[in-house]
Motif scaffolding. Structure first.
Motif, PDB file in Angstrom:
ATOM      1  N   ALA A 161       8.404  -0.062  -2.672  1.00 34.96           N
ATOM      2  CA  ALA A 161       8.700   1.370  -2.839  1.00 34.96           C
ATOM      3  C   ALA A 161       9.909   1.564  -3.748  1.00 34.96           C
ATOM      4  CB  ALA A 161       8.942   2.017  -1.472  1.00 34.96           C
ATOM      5  N   ASP A 162      10.965   0.795  -3.536  1.00 39.69           N
ATOM      6  CA  ASP A 162      12.173   0.895  -4.372  1.00 39.69           C
ATOM      7  C   ASP A 162      11.880   0.546  -5.828  1.00 39.69           C
ATOM      8  OD1 ASP A 162      13.606   1.629  -2.149  1.00 39.69           O
ATOM      9  OD2 ASP A 162      14.501  -0.354  -1.811  1.00 39.69           O
ATOM     10  N   ILE A 163      11.140  -0.548  -6.026  1.00 40.57           N
ATOM     11  CA  ILE A 163      10.836  -1.000  -7.399  1.00 40.57           C
ATOM     12  C   ILE A 163      10.015   0.041  -8.152  1.00 40.57           C
ATOM     13  CG2 ILE A 163       9.510  -2.703  -8.748  1.00 40.57           C
ATOM     14  CD1 ILE A 163      10.352  -4.809  -6.629  1.00 40.57           C
ATOM     15  N   LEU A 164       9.013   0.608  -7.462  1.00 38.63           N
ATOM     16  CA  LEU A 164       8.101   1.547  -8.133  1.00 38.63           C
ATOM     17  C   LEU A 164       8.582   2.997  -8.064  1.00 38.63           C
ATOM     18  CD1 LEU A 164       4.639   0.084  -7.032  1.00 38.63           C
ATOM     19  CD2 LEU A 164       5.907  -0.335  -9.147  1.00 38.63           C
ATOM     20  N   GLY A 165       9.658   3.256  -7.290  1.00 38.62           N
ATOM     21  CA  GLY A 165      10.177   4.617  -7.192  1.00 38.62           C
ATOM     22  C   GLY A 165       9.251   5.545  -6.441  1.00 38.62           C
ATOM     23  N   ILE A 166       8.587   5.028  -5.414  1.00 35.90           N
ATOM     24  CA  ILE A 166       7.683   5.845  -4.602  1.00 35.90           C
ATOM     25  C   ILE A 166       8.071   5.656  -3.130  1.00 35.90           C
ATOM     26  CG2 ILE A 166       5.766   5.789  -6.255  1.00 35.90           C
ATOM     27  CD1 ILE A 166       4.529   3.484  -4.732  1.00 35.90           C
ATOM     28  N   SER A 167       7.476   6.462  -2.249  1.00 39.80           N
ATOM     29  CA  SER A 167       7.812   6.353  -0.825  1.00 39.80           C
ATOM     30  C   SER A 167       7.069   5.178  -0.190  1.00 39.80           C
ATOM     31  CB  SER A 167       7.440   7.650  -0.109  1.00 39.80           C
ATOM     32  OG  SER A 167       6.028   7.748   0.001  1.00 39.80           O
ATOM     33  N   ILE A 168       7.589   4.742   0.956  1.00 36.23           N
ATOM     34  CA  ILE A 168       6.927   3.656   1.689  1.00 36.23           C
ATOM     35  C   ILE A 168       5.532   4.105   2.110  1.00 36.23           C
ATOM     36  CG2 ILE A 168       7.007   2.271   3.806  1.00 36.23           C
ATOM     37  CD1 ILE A 168      10.057   2.261   3.565  1.00 36.23           C
ATOM     38  N   LYS A 169       5.385   5.373   2.508  1.00 36.71           N
ATOM     39  CA  LYS A 169       4.073   5.909   2.891  1.00 36.71           C
ATOM     40  C   LYS A 169       3.070   5.777   1.747  1.00 36.71           C
ATOM     41  CE  LYS A 169       3.519   8.035   6.963  1.00 36.71           C
ATOM     42  NZ  LYS A 169       2.941   7.103   7.926  1.00 36.71           N
ATOM     43  N   THR A 170       3.542   6.051   0.522  1.00 37.63           N
ATOM     44  CA  THR A 170       2.659   5.952  -0.646  1.00 37.63           C
ATOM     45  C   THR A 170       2.274   4.493  -0.894  1.00 37.63           C
ATOM     46  OG1 THR A 170       3.731   7.891  -1.602  1.00 37.63           O
ATOM     47  CG2 THR A 170       2.423   6.548  -3.090  1.00 37.63           C
ATOM     48  N   VAL A 171       3.214   3.580  -0.703  1.00 38.98           N
ATOM     49  CA  VAL A 171       2.905   2.145  -0.839  1.00 38.98           C
ATOM     50  C   VAL A 171       1.828   1.763   0.176  1.00 38.98           C
ATOM     51  CG1 VAL A 171       3.795  -0.214  -0.563  1.00 38.98           C
ATOM     52  CG2 VAL A 171       5.183   1.511  -1.722  1.00 38.98           C
ATOM     53  N   GLU A 172       1.999   2.228   1.419  1.00 41.86           N
ATOM     54  CA  GLU A 172       1.023   1.911   2.472  1.00 41.86           C
ATOM     55  C   GLU A 172      -0.357   2.464   2.115  1.00 41.86           C
ATOM     56  OE1 GLU A 172       2.909   3.561   5.892  1.00 41.86           O
ATOM     57  OE2 GLU A 172       4.265   1.846   6.158  1.00 41.86           O
ATOM     58  N   LEU A 173      -0.391   3.666   1.543  1.00 37.67           N
ATOM     59  CA  LEU A 173      -1.653   4.279   1.135  1.00 37.67           C
ATOM     60  C   LEU A 173      -2.320   3.458   0.026  1.00 37.67           C
ATOM     61  CD1 LEU A 173      -3.580   6.713   1.396  1.00 37.67           C
ATOM     62  CD2 LEU A 173      -2.225   7.852  -0.375  1.00 37.67           C
ATOM     63  N   HIS A 174      -1.517   3.050  -0.985  1.00 38.26           N
ATOM     64  CA  HIS A 174      -2.059   2.220  -2.076  1.00 38.26           C
ATOM     65  C   HIS A 174      -2.584   0.888  -1.538  1.00 38.26           C
ATOM     66  CE1 HIS A 174      -1.196   4.841  -5.363  1.00 38.26           C
ATOM     67  NE2 HIS A 174       0.132   4.774  -5.240  1.00 38.26           N
ATOM     68  N   ARG A 175      -1.841   0.282  -0.589  1.00 39.66           N
ATOM     69  CA  ARG A 175      -2.283  -0.989  -0.011  1.00 39.66           C
ATOM     70  C   ARG A 175      -3.610  -0.818   0.724  1.00 39.66           C
ATOM     71  NH1 ARG A 175       2.477  -5.018   2.046  1.00 39.66           N
ATOM     72  NH2 ARG A 175       0.662  -6.135   2.822  1.00 39.66           N
ATOM     73  N   ALA A 176      -3.727   0.256   1.494  1.00 41.09           N
ATOM     74  CA  ALA A 176      -4.964   0.506   2.246  1.00 41.09           C
ATOM     75  C   ALA A 176      -6.147   0.716   1.293  1.00 41.09           C
ATOM     76  CB  ALA A 176      -4.787   1.725   3.151  1.00 41.09           C
ATOM     77  N   ASN A 177      -5.933   1.518   0.237  1.00 40.52           N
ATOM     78  CA  ASN A 177      -7.005   1.760  -0.742  1.00 40.52           C
ATOM     79  C   ASN A 177      -7.399   0.468  -1.455  1.00 40.52           C
ATOM     80  OD1 ASN A 177      -7.050   4.479  -0.154  1.00 40.52           O
ATOM     81  ND2 ASN A 177      -5.747   5.071  -1.871  1.00 40.52           N
ATOM     82  N   MET A 178      -6.385  -0.302  -1.835  1.00 41.49           N
ATOM     83  CA  MET A 178      -6.592  -1.550  -2.553  1.00 41.49           C
ATOM     84  C   MET A 178      -7.411  -2.534  -1.706  1.00 41.49           C
ATOM     85  SD  MET A 178      -3.344  -3.729  -3.805  1.00 41.49           S
ATOM     86  CE  MET A 178      -2.763  -4.082  -2.165  1.00 41.49           C
ATOM     87  N   MET A 179      -7.051  -2.658  -0.425  1.00 39.74           N
ATOM     88  CA  MET A 179      -7.766  -3.584   0.448  1.00 39.74           C
ATOM     89  C   MET A 179      -9.200  -3.130   0.681  1.00 39.74           C
ATOM     90  SD  MET A 179      -4.657  -4.615   3.031  1.00 39.74           S
ATOM     91  CE  MET A 179      -5.491  -5.929   3.915  1.00 39.74           C
ATOM     92  N   SER A 180      -9.397  -1.835   0.768  1.00 33.46           N
ATOM     93  CA  SER A 180     -10.747  -1.296   0.928  1.00 33.46           C
ATOM     94  C   SER A 180     -11.600  -1.603  -0.303  1.00 33.46           C
ATOM     95  CB  SER A 180     -10.667   0.212   1.163  1.00 33.46           C
ATOM     96  OG  SER A 180     -11.951   0.766   1.178  1.00 33.46           O
ATOM     97  N   LYS A 181     -11.038  -1.373  -1.491  1.00 32.43           N
ATOM     98  CA  LYS A 181     -11.784  -1.626  -2.734  1.00 32.43           C
ATOM     99  C   LYS A 181     -12.116  -3.108  -2.911  1.00 32.43           C
ATOM    100  CE  LYS A 181      -9.972   2.274  -5.423  1.00 32.43           C
ATOM    101  NZ  LYS A 181      -9.155   2.686  -6.588  1.00 32.43           N
ATOM    102  N   LEU A 182     -11.210  -3.977  -2.452  1.00 28.39           N
ATOM    103  CA  LEU A 182     -11.420  -5.419  -2.608  1.00 28.39           C
ATOM    104  C   LEU A 182     -12.229  -6.012  -1.458  1.00 28.39           C
ATOM    105  CD1 LEU A 182      -7.901  -6.520  -3.924  1.00 28.39           C
ATOM    106  CD2 LEU A 182      -9.996  -6.164  -5.240  1.00 28.39           C
ATOM    107  N   GLY A 183     -12.493  -5.195  -0.425  1.00 29.32           N
ATOM    108  CA  GLY A 183     -13.299  -5.664   0.694  1.00 29.32           C
ATOM    109  C   GLY A 183     -12.611  -6.696   1.562  1.00 29.32           C
ATOM    110  N   VAL A 184     -11.283  -6.559   1.717  1.00 26.96           N
ATOM    111  CA  VAL A 184     -10.529  -7.491   2.566  1.00 26.96           C
ATOM    112  C   VAL A 184      -9.875  -6.725   3.710  1.00 26.96           C
ATOM    113  CG1 VAL A 184     -10.104  -9.112   0.676  1.00 26.96           C
ATOM    114  CG2 VAL A 184      -8.427  -7.323   1.143  1.00 26.96           C
ATOM    115  N   ARG A 185      -9.560  -7.462   4.801  1.00 26.68           N
ATOM    116  CA  ARG A 185      -9.004  -6.803   5.982  1.00 26.68           C
ATOM    117  C   ARG A 185      -7.622  -7.301   6.355  1.00 26.68           C
ATOM    118  NH1 ARG A 185     -14.365  -7.090   9.823  1.00 26.68           N
ATOM    119  NH2 ARG A 185     -15.673  -5.744   8.562  1.00 26.68           N
ATOM    120  N   SER A 186      -7.184  -8.389   5.722  1.00 30.28           N
ATOM    121  CA  SER A 186      -5.888  -8.954   6.103  1.00 30.28           C
ATOM    122  C   SER A 186      -5.124  -9.392   4.863  1.00 30.28           C
ATOM    123  CB  SER A 186      -6.082 -10.159   7.029  1.00 30.28           C
ATOM    124  OG  SER A 186      -6.695 -11.215   6.306  1.00 30.28           O
ATOM    125  N   LEU A 187      -3.817  -9.608   5.033  1.00 38.03           N
ATOM    126  CA  LEU A 187      -2.990 -10.064   3.924  1.00 38.03           C
ATOM    127  C   LEU A 187      -3.431 -11.433   3.402  1.00 38.03           C
ATOM    128  CD1 LEU A 187      -0.617  -9.549   2.043  1.00 38.03           C
ATOM    129  CD2 LEU A 187       0.893 -10.483   3.803  1.00 38.03           C
TER     130      LEU A 187
END
Length: 198
Positions: A161-187
């Motif tokens: 969030a600090d590096i990209l200048g966005i909120s932690i909530k937005t990072v979490e949203l991007h991570r959730a979308n990214m994992m959905s698009k890639l078809g993965v469920r875990s780190l």
């Protein structure tokens, strides 16, 4: 283009020599090893990427079995197509090897054609996997790709969030979308896909 390199790991000298000869005759570059440890030491010391590579390994060997070698490759993040061979074919070992990503399982004695077919199938499977991975990554938005790169670099959400200048909530949203698009469920699954091991 350089011939495909086949790493051959088997503790049986006669089998190793005859199979290396067969591979050379079929147009491959065989690299025989008597143990998994010897193969790992040589593999880590070489440069890779200029040619297709595949590992053919006996499944039952002293010191390090084929399955233990497979586990070590996974632990080190070494992604090689893997064909297992054994004189003692048993279904549970085959199932475990395939579940962990082996591309084929041949019981000795096998025909020349069976081995060369298994190798060509392993290379085709790897090419298809790389294509599917690239297609999945192309679905990501530029911001999701930035988040992915930082996740792969082991940065926590707060730092991302600090590096990209966005909120932690937005990072979490991007991570959730990214994992959905890639078809993965875990780190760990996400890391495998991102690094080309999944």
């Amino acid at each position: 283009m350089a011939p495909a390199r086949i790493y051959l790991v088997d503790d049986n000298d006669a089998f190793r020599e005859s199979t290396a000869w067969l591979l050379e005759t079929a147009g491959f570059e065989p690299r025989p090893f008597a143990s998994g440890a010897a193969f790992l030491a040589a593999y880590e010391a070489e440069r890779h990427g200029a040619r297709d590579e595949c590992l053919v390994s006996d499944i039952r060997m002293p010191q390090m079995s084929g399955l233990q070698l497979q586990d070590e490759l996974i632990r080190r993040g070494i992604r090689l197509p893997l064909v297992f061979v054994t004189a003692h074919g048993d279904v549970p070992l085959a199932v475990e090897a395939m579940r962990k990503g082996a591309t084929n399982f041949l019981e000795k004695p096998f025909t020349d054609e069976a081995l060369t077919h298994a190798l060509h199938a392993a290379f085709a499977s790897r090419s298809q996997h790389a294509r599917m991975r690239n297609e999945a990554l192309e679905k990501l938005s530029p911001r999701e790709r930035q988040v992915l790169d930082l996740v792969v670099a082991s940065k926590p959400n707060k730092i991302i969030a600090d590096i990209l200048g966005i909120s932690i909530k937005t990072v979490e949203l991007h991570r959730a979308n990214m994992m959905s698009k890639l078809g993965v469920r875990s780190l760990p699954e996400l890391m495998k896909v991102a690094l080309g091991h999944g």
